[in-house]
Design a protein around this motif. Structure first.
Motif, PDB file in Angstrom:
ATOM      1  N   THR A   1     -29.140   4.617  19.542  1.00 42.70           N
ATOM      2  CA  THR A   1     -29.320   4.681  18.234  1.00 42.70           C
ATOM      3  C   THR A   1     -28.121   5.788  17.941  1.00 42.70           C
ATOM      4  OG1 THR A   1     -30.770   6.521  17.766  1.00 42.70           O
ATOM      5  CG2 THR A   1     -31.699   4.452  18.277  1.00 42.70           C
ATOM      6  N   PHE A   2     -27.608   5.365  16.745  1.00 47.93           N
ATOM      7  CA  PHE A   2     -26.459   6.154  16.052  1.00 47.93           C
ATOM      8  C   PHE A   2     -26.956   6.548  14.643  1.00 47.93           C
ATOM      9  CE2 PHE A   2     -24.466   3.635  19.247  1.00 47.93           C
ATOM     10  CZ  PHE A   2     -23.394   4.730  19.882  1.00 47.93           C
ATOM     11  N   ASP A   3     -27.016   7.842  14.512  1.00 46.64           N
ATOM     12  CA  ASP A   3     -27.711   8.343  13.155  1.00 46.64           C
ATOM     13  C   ASP A   3     -26.765   7.972  12.076  1.00 46.64           C
ATOM     14  OD1 ASP A   3     -29.812   9.405  11.806  1.00 46.64           O
ATOM     15  OD2 ASP A   3     -30.068  10.747  13.207  1.00 46.64           O
TER      16      ASP A   3
ATOM     17  N   GLY B   1     -33.918  11.556  16.002  1.00 46.22           N
ATOM     18  CA  GLY B   1     -32.749  10.700  16.055  1.00 46.22           C
ATOM     19  C   GLY B   1     -33.263   9.286  15.309  1.00 46.22           C
ATOM     20  N   PHE B   2     -32.304   8.543  14.809  1.00 46.79           N
ATOM     21  CA  PHE B   2     -32.809   7.258  14.175  1.00 46.79           C
ATOM     22  C   PHE B   2     -33.781   6.437  14.805  1.00 46.79           C
ATOM     23  CE2 PHE B   2     -31.378   3.026  12.816  1.00 46.79           C
ATOM     24  CZ  PHE B   2     -31.791   3.046  11.456  1.00 46.79           C
TER      25      PHE B   2
ATOM     26  N   ILE C   1     -32.136   6.626  23.507  1.00 44.94           N
ATOM     27  CA  ILE C   1     -31.049   7.826  23.541  1.00 44.94           C
ATOM     28  C   ILE C   1     -30.704   7.602  22.287  1.00 44.94           C
ATOM     29  CG2 ILE C   1     -28.572   8.347  24.337  1.00 44.94           C
ATOM     30  CD1 ILE C   1     -29.302   6.836  27.081  1.00 44.94           C
ATOM     31  N   HIS C   2     -30.378   8.983  21.602  1.00 46.10           N
ATOM     32  CA  HIS C   2     -30.341   9.139  20.178  1.00 46.10           C
ATOM     33  C   HIS C   2     -28.844  10.093  20.012  1.00 46.10           C
ATOM     34  CE1 HIS C   2     -34.112   7.586  19.230  1.00 46.10           C
ATOM     35  NE2 HIS C   2     -34.611   8.403  20.074  1.00 46.10           N
ATOM     36  N   VAL C   3     -27.869   9.438  19.369  1.00 43.69           N
ATOM     37  CA  VAL C   3     -26.649  10.053  19.154  1.00 43.69           C
ATOM     38  C   VAL C   3     -26.641  10.570  17.805  1.00 43.69           C
ATOM     39  CG1 VAL C   3     -24.066   9.788  19.203  1.00 43.69           C
ATOM     40  CG2 VAL C   3     -25.504   8.529  20.915  1.00 43.69           C
TER      41      VAL C   3
ATOM     42  N   ALA D   1     -24.396   2.036  11.852  1.00 41.26           N
ATOM     43  CA  ALA D   1     -24.428   0.786  12.271  1.00 41.26           C
ATOM     44  C   ALA D   1     -22.614   0.744  12.608  1.00 41.26           C
ATOM     45  CB  ALA D   1     -24.553  -0.352  11.166  1.00 41.26           C
ATOM     46  N   TYR D   2     -21.894   1.169  11.723  1.00 39.40           N
ATOM     47  CA  TYR D   2     -20.536   1.244  12.087  1.00 39.40           C
ATOM     48  C   TYR D   2     -20.136   1.786  13.572  1.00 39.40           C
ATOM     49  CZ  TYR D   2     -15.944   3.880  12.172  1.00 39.40           C
ATOM     50  OH  TYR D   2     -14.705   4.460  12.364  1.00 39.40           O
TER      51      TYR D   2
END
Length: 397
Positions: free
Chosen positions: A34-36, A49-50, A63-65, A104-105
């Motif tokens: 996931t990307f926050d 994280g997201f 895994i959270h970025v 999402a980008y």
């Protein structure tokens, strides 16, 4: 820690980014990366994280970025962080990049760098760089100040066909069109799903099934698209967005749509906010102001809701009340230039130019590009009329 949140294992940490793994990645299994999204960031302290609680409760490895700020992941250490993710997921059979809006980008752009096999992107941007997406006006301050890195924000290259859920009645469609010009995508249009569309999907009972189907490799886009509009019509988000989308000549109809949204979610600050601002548009301030106050209570005085409350107070004629709210917003969100501009305008309208000048100077120190900031400062010094410099229309954008 409790309630599904645990510190997990830190895979990468820099001044810009934090990468954490929660749960064990089974050999041949699935993992979400996931990307926050855009948020109130304060460095790279350990935080959720997201979607973290959802994955933990459902015993899904993730895994959270997480970035240090709202910079659309434009950092010199981004490539190293992504390499750490790719190494960690090496034994997984399915790797799903997942994010909302700014996240999402990143999920789309960095899918290949983390060896993703699938992507779920909710309301992504192609870019917020004004040179690449001149139609995007929602994050102008960020777009003007971020140092975009060509290796991170150039043309998209991806071997994965992302599933993109977005409101096709909004500006988000233009971003998806730009993404689709670079790579193949699977579109999941959600009319009046708002930005980002995650809340509408959750209300419709669709987000978790879509996410888990993508993780399991069983997602059927045609089946989801076939019934999505009917599912959306039962959500408060759909009716709130229809209210907000009404043009000026149909602004009375917006009030009815907003009431439908509130009836579906009577404890939501968002539905109270949409009804309040719909009533503002038809100048029914005696009805809207108590709703704005309720929004402030329900949201724990979130600055994003206090700002339109301040505008409503000013339009009602209560400049002192509007100023008190404007100062509260500026104190709570001091990095947003437009908040200081609004405070300066109100002080100027109250004849307090000596206090207004430091406020507009704060706005210019954050973002010197908008010409209206300089025009307001010049008018304050000259003692010129300020009404033509009212920031309200820009604030609604």
């Amino acid at each position: 820690m409790s309630d599904g949140f645990e510190e997990g294992r830190i895979l990468f940490r820099s001044d810009d980014l934090l990468v954490r793994q929660v749960g064990e990645i089974a050999a041949g299994g699935a993992v979400a990366v996931t990307f926050d999204c855009y948020g109130d960031w304060h460095g790279n302290a350990v935080k959720e994280g997201f979607g973290e609680r959802h994955f933990a409760i459902n015993a899904r490895a993730a895994i959270h970025v997480m970035p240090r700020g709202n910079d659309w992941y434009q950092y010199p250490t981004t490539e190293a962080a992504l390499a750490a993710v790719k190494q960690a997921v090496a034994g997984a059979a399915r790797v799903v990049a997942y994010g909302s809006s700014m996240g999402a980008y990143a999920a789309i752009r960095f899918a290949d760098r983390i060896a993703a096999t699938a992507v779920l992107a909710l309301s992504p941007q192609y870019s917020v760089d004004p040179a690449k997406a001149p139609f995007e006006k929602r994050w102008l301050q960020e777009g003007r100040t971020i140092a975009f890195r060509p290796e991170l924000d150039g043309p998209i290259r991806s071997s994965v066909r992302p599933v993109i859920a977005y409101d096709d009645r909004s500006i988000d469609r233009r971003h998806v069109d730009r993404i689709a010009a670079d790579i193949a995508v699977e579109r999941l249009p959600l009319p009046f799903g708002s930005h980002p569309v995650g809340l509408a999907l959750m209300e419709a009972g669709l987000l978790q099934p879509i996410l888990h189907d993508i993780l399991d490799g069983s997602f059927d886009g045609d089946a989801v698209r076939a019934g999505v509009v009917e599912r959306l019509r039962g959500t408060s988000t759909y009716w709130a967005e229809r209210a907000r989308a009404q043009p000026r000549w149909l602004k009375w109809r917006a009030v009815g749509f907003a009431r439908r949204a509130l009836a579906l979610a009577p404890q939501s600050p968002l539905t109270h906010h949409v009804l309040a601002t719909s009533l503002d548009r038809v100048r029914r301030y005696t009805e809207s102001l108590p709703l704005h106050e309720e929004v402030a209570r329900l949201s724990d005085r979130q600055p994003g809701y206090l700002r339109p409350y301040s505008f409503a107070r000013a339009r009602y004629g209560d400049l002192e009340g509007a100023l008190a709210l404007a100062r509260e917003v500026s104190a709570a969100d001091p990095g947003r230039a437009r908040n200081h501009e609004w405070e300066a305008w109100l002080l100027g309208m109250l004849g307090r130019a000596g206090e207004a000048l430091p406020a507009i100077d704060r706005a210019l120190a954050i973002d010197a590009e908008p010409p209206n900031y300089t025009k307001l400062r010049d008018a304050l010094i000259a003692g010129a009329p300020l009404r033509r410099l009212h920031p309200y229309k820009r604030a609604r954008a």
